[in-house]
Design a protein around this motif. Structure first.
Motif, PDB file in Angstrom:
ATOM      1  N   UNK A  56       0.862  -1.177   0.000  1.00 58.69           N
ATOM      2  CA  UNK A  56       0.000   0.000   0.000  1.00 58.69           C
ATOM      3  C   UNK A  56       0.902   1.231   0.000  1.00 58.69           C
ATOM      4  N   UNK A  57       0.612   2.169  -0.893  1.00 53.68           N
ATOM      5  CA  UNK A  57       1.381   3.415  -0.926  1.00 53.68           C
ATOM      6  C   UNK A  57       0.569   4.606  -0.430  1.00 53.68           C
ATOM      7  N   UNK A  58      -0.749   4.438  -0.377  1.00 55.92           N
ATOM      8  CA  UNK A  58      -1.602   5.530   0.081  1.00 55.92           C
ATOM      9  C   UNK A  58      -2.951   4.968   0.520  1.00 55.92           C
ATOM     10  N   UNK A  84      -1.202   1.435 -15.350  1.00 53.89           N
ATOM     11  CA  UNK A  84      -0.144   0.534 -15.795  1.00 53.89           C
ATOM     12  C   UNK A  84       0.961   0.358 -14.766  1.00 53.89           C
ATOM     13  N   UNK A  85       0.937   1.212 -13.763  1.00 55.43           N
ATOM     14  CA  UNK A  85       1.946   1.161 -12.699  1.00 55.43           C
ATOM     15  C   UNK A  85       1.279   1.180 -11.318  1.00 55.43           C
ATOM     16  N   UNK A  86       0.389   2.137 -11.103  1.00 53.57           N
ATOM     17  CA  UNK A  86      -0.337   2.252  -9.836  1.00 53.57           C
ATOM     18  C   UNK A  86      -1.770   1.782 -10.005  1.00 53.57           C
ATOM     19  N   UNK A  87      -2.246   1.126  -8.946  1.00 53.60           N
ATOM     20  CA  UNK A  87      -3.630   0.675  -8.901  1.00 53.60           C
ATOM     21  C   UNK A  87      -4.288   1.365  -7.711  1.00 53.60           C
ATOM     22  N   UNK A 108      -1.777   1.092  -4.619  1.00 48.45           N
ATOM     23  CA  UNK A 108      -0.754   0.042  -4.549  1.00 48.45           C
ATOM     24  C   UNK A 108       0.152   0.105  -5.769  1.00 48.45           C
ATOM     25  N   UNK A 109       1.363  -0.379  -5.595  1.00 48.87           N
ATOM     26  CA  UNK A 109       2.283  -0.623  -6.704  1.00 48.87           C
ATOM     27  C   UNK A 109       2.820  -2.036  -6.540  1.00 48.87           C
ATOM     28  N   UNK A 118      10.140  -0.849  -7.610  1.00 47.48           N
ATOM     29  CA  UNK A 118       8.887  -0.979  -8.351  1.00 47.48           C
ATOM     30  C   UNK A 118       9.094  -1.678  -9.691  1.00 47.48           C
ATOM     31  N   UNK A 119       8.059  -2.415 -10.096  1.00 47.33           N
ATOM     32  CA  UNK A 119       8.075  -3.073 -11.398  1.00 47.33           C
ATOM     33  C   UNK A 119       6.804  -2.697 -12.155  1.00 47.33           C
TER      34      UNK A 119
END
Length: 145
Positions: A56-58, A84-87, A108-109, A118-119
């Motif tokens: 979780x990033x936020x 394509x990177x963050x959901x 999320x990433x 990160x991928x």
């Protein structure tokens, strides 16, 4: 696409007044998110076996009305946005009377489990990428169910 999951409010999730402790809503969001991913045909466990995690990033949670012991809550979960990177997943939790208890989002990433770098989802999980592109909320849809 909105996934619906029903969870009974357990006594251990409440305070002495029978009201659900706020951190338990995050657990319910995770239950909803996992159900959404499984409804799309995927599993977090399979991703983790490939050495990838999704931290979780936020978080943004808005508490509206308390859920209480003895009732069930309904968790609605959807893909709020995806680039394509963050959901960003969206959530709405309703009590047994369908009063909104919480709405919010979690972002999320994907990262390499060893390096935490990160991928890109599109490159490493193209089937997830396609499903997320197909099922993310369009700009003309309402934020909740």
């Amino acid at each position: 696409m909105i996934t619906t999951t029903v969870v009974p409010v357990r006594y251990a999730e409440t305070d002495q007044m029978g009201v659900v402790y706020h951190a338990n809503y995050l657990v319910w969001c995770e239950i909803g998110r996992t159900a959404l991913i499984e409804e799309l045909g995927f599993r977090y466990a399979d991703m983790e076996k490939r050495g990838v995690m999704s931290p979780v990033t936020s978080l943004q949670m808005n508490y509206k009305y308390p859920a209480k012991y003895g009732e069930s809550v309904t968790i609605h979960t959807w893909i709020e946005s995806y680039n394509g990177f963050r959901i960003k997943y969206g959530y709405e939790i309703l009590n047994s009377e369908e009063k909104p208890c919480l709405n919010g989002t979690s972002e999320h990433v994907l990262v390499n489990a060893e390096t935490f770098k990160p991928i890109k989802i599109k490159k490493n999980f193209p089937e997830w990428h396609e499903a997320y592109e197909k099922h993310k909320k369009s700009t003309d849809e309402p934020h909740t169910k």
